[in-house]
Design an enzyme around this catalytic site. Structure first.
Site, PDB file in Angstrom:
ATOM      1  CG  HIS A 166      -2.110  -0.875   1.087  1.00 28.28           C
ATOM      2  ND1 HIS A 166      -2.030  -2.229   1.311  1.00 28.28           N
ATOM      3  CD2 HIS A 166      -3.399  -0.622   0.743  1.00 28.28           C
ATOM      4  CE1 HIS A 166      -3.229  -2.773   1.106  1.00 28.28           C
ATOM      5  NE2 HIS A 166      -4.061  -1.826   0.760  1.00 28.28           N
ATOM      6  CE  LYS A 208      -3.851  -0.547   4.718  1.00 29.46           C
ATOM      7  NZ  LYS A 208      -5.207   0.010   4.916  1.00 29.46           N
TER       8      LYS A 208
END
Length: 267
Positions: free
Chosen positions: A156, A160
């Protein structure tokens, strides 16, 4: 003519929130009645950069928003710290929540499901709204029946907050339903650097990558005698999540319980 679904989006300025606002605005049978933001109280969304022409009042106080407006569904795309609180406010006001934040424990889900059923309201919590990611999880559960040695690598963007991702945890949970708990790797293996083997979920290893330039990516790698199988999904941009958000809104209107994971509403 179908009555429009009256929707509030929480977290409109986030990457996912921006896409949700756009999706709601462009869906013929949806109506964006307001947004809930951490600032800009009293402004109109159209006055905020990036939302030109999208007319909706901005609230900071979600309770006030629900008291003043007629709302069917809350789309909550804020942060893990707020997910449960926002769901409870929605339930208390007869609003059906569709939540894309993570960090819910098993007890959170059980308690929130009990509230949903008591109120007769549908609710959906989705660790991932991408239809392809849901299929990846379903295919992985099927594969694990035959190839129980498995590791998960999820990637990600570096903004995040949680690791592993909700999708990775949900994938491991689905696999665990068909796979007996087992340790993987050499029984005497050691980590020369702590964490090298990743997180341990019933013997499955989950590895998290956080880098700029990533969006949401996951591969599930199965190993067997003389073979490997890799099931991979990539979200190239956040628009990939919007068909799933739309499906979740429509599904929440038809149920009177809480569903955790879109895989339960995709046949």
């Amino acid at each position: 003519m179908m009555n429009k679904v009256k929707i509030v989006v929480a977290g409109p300025r986030g990457n996912m929130g921006k896409e949700a606002v756009k999706m709601v605005s462009e869906t013929e049978h949806f109506s964006l009645v307001a947004v809930v933001d951490s600032k800009h109280e009293g402004m109109n969304l159209s006055e905020i950069e990036g939302f030109h022409g999208i007319d909706a009042p901005v609230y900071i106080d979600m309770q006030k928003c629900f008291e003043e407006l007629d709302v069917d569904v809350l789309i909550d795309l804020t942060a893990p710290a707020f997910g449960r609180k926002h769901m409870e406010i929605a339930f208390a006001n007869g609003v059906r929540p569709v939540v894309g934040t993570t960090g819910f424990t098993d007890s959170d889900i059980s308690e929130l499901r009990a509230i949903a059923e008591e109120k007769g309201l549908g609710a959906i919590i989705a660790p991932n709204f991408a239809i392809g990611a849901i299929l990846m999880m379903k295919f992985s559960q099927l594969a694990a029946k035959y190839l129980p040695d498995v590791e998960i690598i999820e990637q990600h963007h570096d903004r995040k907050l949680d690791a592993p991702s909700g999708t990775a945890i949900k994938t491991a949970q689905l696999i665990s339903e068909v796979r007996a708990e087992k340790a993987q790797g050499h029984p005497n293996e050691t980590e020369e650097l702590q964490g090298a083997r990743g997180a341990d979920f019933e013997g499955m290893r989950i590895h998290s990558v956080r880098l700029p330039g990533r969006v949401a990516h996951q591969e599930v790698i199965f190993g067997g005698e003389g073979q490997t199988l890799t099931i991979r999904h990539d979200s190239i941009n956040r628009a990939s999540f919007m068909p799933g958000v739309k499906l979740a809104v429509e599904s929440a209107l038809k149920i009177d319980t809480l569903v955790y994971g879109l895989e339960h509403i995709i046949e």
